[in-house]
Design an enzyme around this catalytic site. Structure first.
Site, PDB file in Angstrom:
ATOM      1  N   ASN A   1       0.881  -1.173   0.000  1.00 18.49           N
ATOM      2  CA  ASN A   1       0.000   0.000   0.000  1.00 18.49           C
ATOM      3  C   ASN A   1       0.915   1.219   0.000  1.00 18.49           C
ATOM      4  OD1 ASN A   1      -1.797   2.053   0.459  1.00 18.49           O
ATOM      5  ND2 ASN A   1      -2.312   1.437   2.559  1.00 18.49           N
ATOM      6  N   TRP A   2       1.092   1.764  -1.184  1.00 13.12           N
ATOM      7  CA  TRP A   2       2.059   2.862  -1.323  1.00 13.12           C
ATOM      8  C   TRP A   2       1.543   4.166  -0.716  1.00 13.12           C
ATOM      9  CZ3 TRP A   2       4.656   2.792  -6.880  1.00 13.12           C
ATOM     10  CH2 TRP A   2       5.271   1.553  -7.072  1.00 13.12           C
ATOM     11  N   LYS A   3       0.240   4.228  -0.435  1.00 12.45           N
ATOM     12  CA  LYS A   3      -0.372   5.460   0.090  1.00 12.45           C
ATOM     13  C   LYS A   3      -0.051   6.628  -0.851  1.00 12.45           C
ATOM     14  CE  LYS A   3      -0.190   3.377   4.599  1.00 12.45           C
ATOM     15  NZ  LYS A   3      -0.137   3.514   6.035  1.00 12.45           N
TER      16      LYS A   3
ATOM     17  N   HIS B   1      -9.523   1.770   4.190  1.00  9.96           N
ATOM     18  CA  HIS B   1      -8.302   1.862   4.998  1.00  9.96           C
ATOM     19  C   HIS B   1      -8.539   2.821   6.169  1.00  9.96           C
ATOM     20  CE1 HIS B   1      -4.225   2.904   6.170  1.00  9.96           C
ATOM     21  NE2 HIS B   1      -3.885   1.745   5.662  1.00  9.96           N
TER      22      HIS B   1
ATOM     23  N   SER C   1       2.916  -1.975  10.442  1.00 10.78           N
ATOM     24  CA  SER C   1       4.341  -2.139  10.723  1.00 10.78           C
ATOM     25  C   SER C   1       4.845  -3.552  10.461  1.00 10.78           C
ATOM     26  CB  SER C   1       4.666  -1.703  12.153  1.00 10.78           C
ATOM     27  OG  SER C   1       4.353  -0.319  12.323  1.00 10.78           O
TER      28      SER C   1
ATOM     29  N   GLU D   1      -5.942  -4.515  10.310  1.00 14.84           N
ATOM     30  CA  GLU D   1      -4.880  -3.555  10.596  1.00 14.84           C
ATOM     31  C   GLU D   1      -5.218  -2.783  11.862  1.00 14.84           C
ATOM     32  OE1 GLU D   1      -2.670  -2.427   6.727  1.00 14.84           O
ATOM     33  OE2 GLU D   1      -4.413  -1.152   6.867  1.00 14.84           O
TER      34      GLU D   1
ATOM     35  N   GLU E   1      -6.873   5.140   7.341  1.00 16.30           N
ATOM     36  CA  GLU E   1      -6.595   6.556   7.051  1.00 16.30           C
ATOM     37  C   GLU E   1      -7.772   7.199   6.347  1.00 16.30           C
ATOM     38  OE1 GLU E   1      -2.860   5.796   5.139  1.00 16.30           O
ATOM     39  OE2 GLU E   1      -2.041   5.236   7.083  1.00 16.30           O
TER      40      GLU E   1
ATOM     41  N   GLY F   1       2.186   2.431  10.770  1.00 16.24           N
ATOM     42  CA  GLY F   1       3.194   3.477  10.634  1.00 16.24           C
ATOM     43  C   GLY F   1       3.843   3.882  11.948  1.00 16.24           C
TER      44      GLY F   1
ATOM     45  N   GLY G   1       2.670  -1.017   4.283  1.00 16.19           N
ATOM     46  CA  GLY G   1       2.818   0.403   3.980  1.00 16.19           C
ATOM     47  C   GLY G   1       4.283   0.752   3.791  1.00 16.19           C
ATOM     48  N   GLY G   2       4.889   1.304   4.843  1.00 18.29           N
ATOM     49  CA  GLY G   2       6.267   1.803   4.772  1.00 18.29           C
ATOM     50  C   GLY G   2       7.252   0.858   4.095  1.00 18.29           C
TER      51      GLY G   2
END
Ligand code: PGA
Length: 252
Positions: free
Chosen positions: A9-11, A95, A213, A167, A97, A173, A234-235
């Site tokens: 998930n590159w966001k 998601h 994470s 999640e 966010e 994150g 993500g990251g």
């Protein structure tokens, strides 16, 4: 049995030029690897170039949101047909966010999920509790509400296409990961609930990813849990080597 699925998930990261470079790196790292389903969920503006880069590879293309209407006056939104034309096969829905910053609700998640399924796209529906909810002992209750409402009205073959991502919001994150036991407990609970909603056979086939994470050094242990079928990353998906290491960690 369930084929593990690892999705990046590159966001809101990577321009087209940066996306091209990252995908070239990922392609080289995971070439020939077919035992894990690999997905790159890129920003809308990268879909075109990513679709071309991923054609004929073992990496599927994913988007990060979808609108439920076919077309019309919905400024800033993107339809299923628009995604499909670019080669998208997966779409992240709900998601945390989006729930937290953009007013996404269980009801809008449900509408987006149904629209994705109706168009033949595979939704990755995200659920998870906040830190306050976990500390108040409401984790199961919150996740159950999100699953029931987010997936209301799904029938028959819909369930085969569905992917769920658990999640915990407090792990996204933050560098804090749920322990394997904490994650497995919620995953098992989601699968039990799916059994009630979709029937035992369908529930046994639905992939449930963990996200929050996930990194190369914890992925293998998490994904080795009986009800954890991969990760939403993500990251660590923003760098080819760490993403590929997680993919390799999902090999069973
Ligand atoms: P993270 O994000 O891996 O950076 O924690 C996961 C996600 O939000 O999907």
């Amino acid at each position: 049995m369930r084929k593990p699925i690892v999705a990046g998930n590159w966001k809101m990261n990577k321009t087209r030029a940066e996306a091209t470079a990252l995908l070239a790196g990922i392609k080289a790292e995971v070439a020939g690897l077919s035992a894990v389903e690999i997905v790159a969920c890129v920003p809308f503006t990268d879909l075109d170039v990513a679709g071309q880069a991923l054609k004929g590879t073992n990496i599927a293309l994913g988007a990060q949101n979808i609108h439920w209407a076919e077309k019309g006056a919905f400024t800033g939104e993107i339809s299923a047909a628009m995604l499909k034309e670019l080669g998208v096969t997966y779409v992240i829905i709900g998601h945390s966010e989006r729930r937290q910053y953009f007013g996404e609700t269980d009801e809008s998640v449900n509408k987006r999920t149904k629209a994705a399924l109706a168009a033949g796209l595979q939704p990755i529906v995200c659920v998870g509790e906040t830190l306050a909810e976990r500390e108040a002992g409401q984790t199961t209750q919150v996740v159950e509400r999100q699953v029931r409402a987010g997936l209301a009205g799904l029938t028959g073959a819909d369930w085969d296409k569905l992917v769920i991502a658990y999640e915990p919001v407090w792990a996204i994150g933050t560098g804090k990961t749920a322990t394997t036991a904490q994650a497995q407990e919620v995953h098992a609970c989601i699968r039990r609930l799916l059994g009630e909603l979709a029937g035992a056979e369908a529930a046994a086939q639905i992939r449930i990813q963990y996200g929050g994470s996930m990194k190369p050094d914890n992925a293998k242990e998490l994904i080795s849990q009986p009800d954890i079928d991969g990760g939403l990353i993500g990251g660590a998906s923003l760098e080819a080597k760490s993403f590929a290491d997680i993919v390799r960690g999902a090999l069973r």
